[in-house]
Scaffold this active site. Structure first.
Site, short mmCIF file in Angstrom:
data_model
loop_
_atom_site.label_atom_id
_atom_site.label_comp_id
_atom_site.label_asym_id
_atom_site.label_seq_id
_atom_site.Cartn_x
_atom_site.Cartn_y
_atom_site.Cartn_z
N LYS A 1 0.94 -1.20 -0.10
CA LYS A 1 0.11 -0.10 0.12
C LYS A 1 0.57 1.09 -0.04
CE LYS A 1 -4.51 0.81 0.01
NZ LYS A 1 -5.67 -0.14 -0.36
P1 NAD Z 1 -13.56 7.40 -2.74
O1 NAD Z 1 -12.59 8.57 -2.46
O2 NAD Z 1 -13.91 7.08 -4.13
O3 NAD Z 1 -14.82 7.56 -1.78
C1 NAD Z 1 -14.78 7.59 -0.52
C2 NAD Z 1 -16.37 8.19 0.09
O4 NAD Z 1 -16.31 8.03 1.34
C3 NAD Z 1 -16.59 9.32 -0.46
O5 NAD Z 1 -18.03 9.44 -0.90
C4 NAD Z 1 -16.41 10.29 0.65
O6 NAD Z 1 -17.14 11.27 0.90
C5 NAD Z 1 -16.73 9.22 1.92
N1 NAD Z 1 -16.07 9.48 3.10
C6 NAD Z 1 -14.76 9.66 3.35
N2 NAD Z 1 -14.52 9.82 4.50
C7 NAD Z 1 -15.50 9.75 5.27
C8 NAD Z 1 -16.12 9.63 6.69
N3 NAD Z 1 -15.15 9.90 7.55
N4 NAD Z 1 -17.23 9.57 7.02
C9 NAD Z 1 -18.16 9.29 6.10
N5 NAD Z 1 -17.86 9.13 4.77
C10 NAD Z 1 -16.72 9.41 4.37
O7 NAD Z 1 -12.98 6.06 -2.23
P2 NAD Z 1 -13.05 4.49 -2.52
O8 NAD Z 1 -12.29 4.20 -3.58
O9 NAD Z 1 -14.82 4.43 -2.55
O10 NAD Z 1 -12.59 3.74 -1.32
C11 NAD Z 1 -13.65 3.76 -0.08
C12 NAD Z 1 -13.13 2.52 0.84
O11 NAD Z 1 -13.07 1.33 0.17
C13 NAD Z 1 -11.43 2.89 1.44
O12 NAD Z 1 -11.52 2.14 2.57
C14 NAD Z 1 -10.90 1.93 0.33
O13 NAD Z 1 -9.87 1.72 0.86
C15 NAD Z 1 -11.82 0.78 0.24
N6 NAD Z 1 -11.66 -0.29 -1.06
C16 NAD Z 1 -11.37 0.62 -2.19
C17 NAD Z 1 -11.45 -0.18 -3.34
C18 NAD Z 1 -11.50 0.39 -4.75
O14 NAD Z 1 -11.39 -0.29 -5.79
N7 NAD Z 1 -11.62 1.66 -4.88
C19 NAD Z 1 -11.21 -1.69 -3.38
C20 NAD Z 1 -10.99 -2.13 -2.21
C21 NAD Z 1 -11.11 -1.28 -1.00
#
Ligand code: NAD
Length: 426
Positions: free
Chosen positions: A116
């Site tokens: 990461k």
């Molecule tokens: P992103 O930046 O596209 O979206 C994040 C969302 O969460 C946004 O809507 C934001 O406003 C909201 N958010 C952020 N902080 C917050 C808080 N404190 N309280 C409430 N809402 C909050 O990110 P993403 O890619 O959707 O990733 C989200 C999670 O999923 C992370 O934990 C990431 O590690 C995990 N993840 C993502 C992927 C991927 O393919 N994008 C894969 C596996 C895991």
């Protein structure tokens, strides 16, 4: 565990994600009766790199950003993991996320280890040009340790296809030829995979489809609450809505909206896109992120960030199924409370593994230079997610443990086997 890790004042805090990861790892390792040598090797990352990244801002001022890349494990193949840009990135968070990647890749049985990256910055306050300079410099600092055979980054919070295109270009400039397999999550036109953008949300849908069968539910009778409306939450909610689920609440960092009769998710996401807020969406009430997690529902899908369900609020969670779209949304201290409430947990290292699964497909397609139709990607993703869900559930039943512990045990067992066969610890 190194002395520096032990001395880290955040280590023993519930909201330290590395601590949450280690508690689950230790429990699973104990239940597996893991060989002490293997335990010693697997509980620490393989490599941690810290870089300082000077960037000339548009104002003319120079700012030096701090960034990390943690490579947790290589036993099963090149390391794989996203890059996160956020003001609150810490080395412990990156360490935890790197380890989760190792376990996640092993749960879905793709031939990668875990890594990461993170840079401490606030992308909302930076221009595209500043972000490009930051990304290229960060990529140049990583050049010796990343590559298709070494470590393959991908997007995470606040990074996207554009970020990956910049990293690919920077790496390719140094290699003197185009190397598209150095990152995944690229634009499709630059060697990205069809279906990668939707893959994490789609994988989440596939495991929720399996989990509701255990409760005799059908999609139209299933009320879902989604926290987060980005890549995972937004796309996950849209796919659930399209599959007939009743999504009753959704949020972003500023708060959420709720309608017990269900929300028109495509319309809500369009409202978010045009107004940059979910608030004032017609046909739903405002709700804050804390209350959203306590709504009575069938499926709660935290898809935003870490430490949302803790020992403080776990008792108020009222879902049948917890489907962890985010990484580490539940602290280790909350696990027991959820277990005692009889909540069926689809742990993060399984629930959100759709992203890395299609990243693996992207890496395969890049290396063979032949690209699959989206239906092929989605069908293969479905095969992997359904098989992995069943593997975890069977493991849980066979060993009489909860599903999170089962997922960790399955993953650690696979990594331990490969480590032993390779003789890495000898
Ligand atoms: P992103 O930046 O596209 O979206 C994040 C969302 O969460 C946004 O809507 C934001 O406003 C909201 N958010 C952020 N902080 C917050 C808080 N404190 N309280 C409430 N809402 C909050 O990110 P993403 O890619 O959707 O990733 C989200 C999670 O999923 C992370 O934990 C990431 O590690 C995990 N993840 C993502 C992927 C991927 O393919 N994008 C894969 C596996 C895991």
């Amino acid at each position: 565990m190194t002395k520096a890790m032990m001395d880290d004042p955040r280590r023993f805090r519930e909201d330290n994600p590395f601590e949450s990861m280690m508690e689950r790892f230790d429990r699973a390792a104990q239940l597996l009766n893991l060989n002490p040598d293997l335990y010693a090797v697997m509980r620490v990352p393989n490599r941690e790199l810290k870089v300082y990244i000077p960037v000339r801002l548009d104002s003319g001022r120079l700012e030096v950003f701090e960034g990390y890349r943690v490579q947790h494990n290589f036993a099963r193949g090149p390391a794989k993991g996203g890059i996160r840009y956020a003001p609150d990135v810490t080395i412990d968070e990156v360490r935890a996320l790197a380890a989760w990647m190792t376990w996640k890749c092993a749960v879905v049985n793709v031939p990668f280890g875990g890594a990461k990256g993170g840079v401490i910055c606030d992308p909302s306050q930076m221009s595209q040009v500043e972000l490009e300079r930051l990304t290229r410099r960060y990529a140049a600092e990583l050049i010796d340790i990343i590559g298709p055979e070494k470590d393959v980054p991908a997007p995470d919070m606040n990074t996207n296809e554009q970020t990956m295109a910049w990293i690919m270009d920077t790496y390719s400039m140094h290699a003197r030829h185009t190397v598209n397999a150095v990152v995944t999550g690229k634009p499709v036109e630059l060697g990205g995979s069809r279906g990668r953008r939707e893959a994490t949300g789609r994988g989440l849908l596939f495991v929720i489809n399996e989990a509701i069968k255990r409760f005799g539910l059908t999609p139209s009778a299933t009320r879902v609450v989604v926290q987060g409306s980005g890549n995972v939450g937004g796309i996950g909610a849209r796919l659930l809505h399209e599959a007939g689920y009743k999504v009753v609440a959704i949020s972003d960092v500023f708060g959420g909206i709720y309608n017990a009769d269900g929300i028109d998710i495509p319309a809500a996401l369009e409202h978010l896109r045009t107004t940059r807020s979910l608030q004032d969406f017609p046909g739903a009430d405002s709700i804050d992120n804390k209350a959203l997690l306590e709504i009575e529902c069938d499926v709660l899908a935290p898809c935003a960030t870490e430490n949302q369900i803790t020992s403080k609020n776990a008792d108020h969670v009222k879902c049948k199924i917890l489907a962890e779209g985010a990484n580490g949304p539940t602290t280790a201290n909350a696990d027991k409370i959820l277990h005692n409430k009889g909540i069926f947990v689809i742990p993060d290292i399984l629930a959100n593994a759709g992203g890395v699964t299609v990243s693996y497909f992207e890496w395969v397609q890049d290396r063979m230079g032949y690209f699959w139709k989206e239906e092929v990607v989605n069908e293969r993703l479905s095969d992997v997610m359904v098989a992995s869900f069943n593997d975890v559930v069977k493991y849980a039943d066979a060993h009489n443990v909860d599903t999170r512990t089962a997922a960790y045990m399955l993953a650690i067992d696979r990594v331990a086997y490969d480590t032993r066969m390779r003789g890495i610890y000898a």
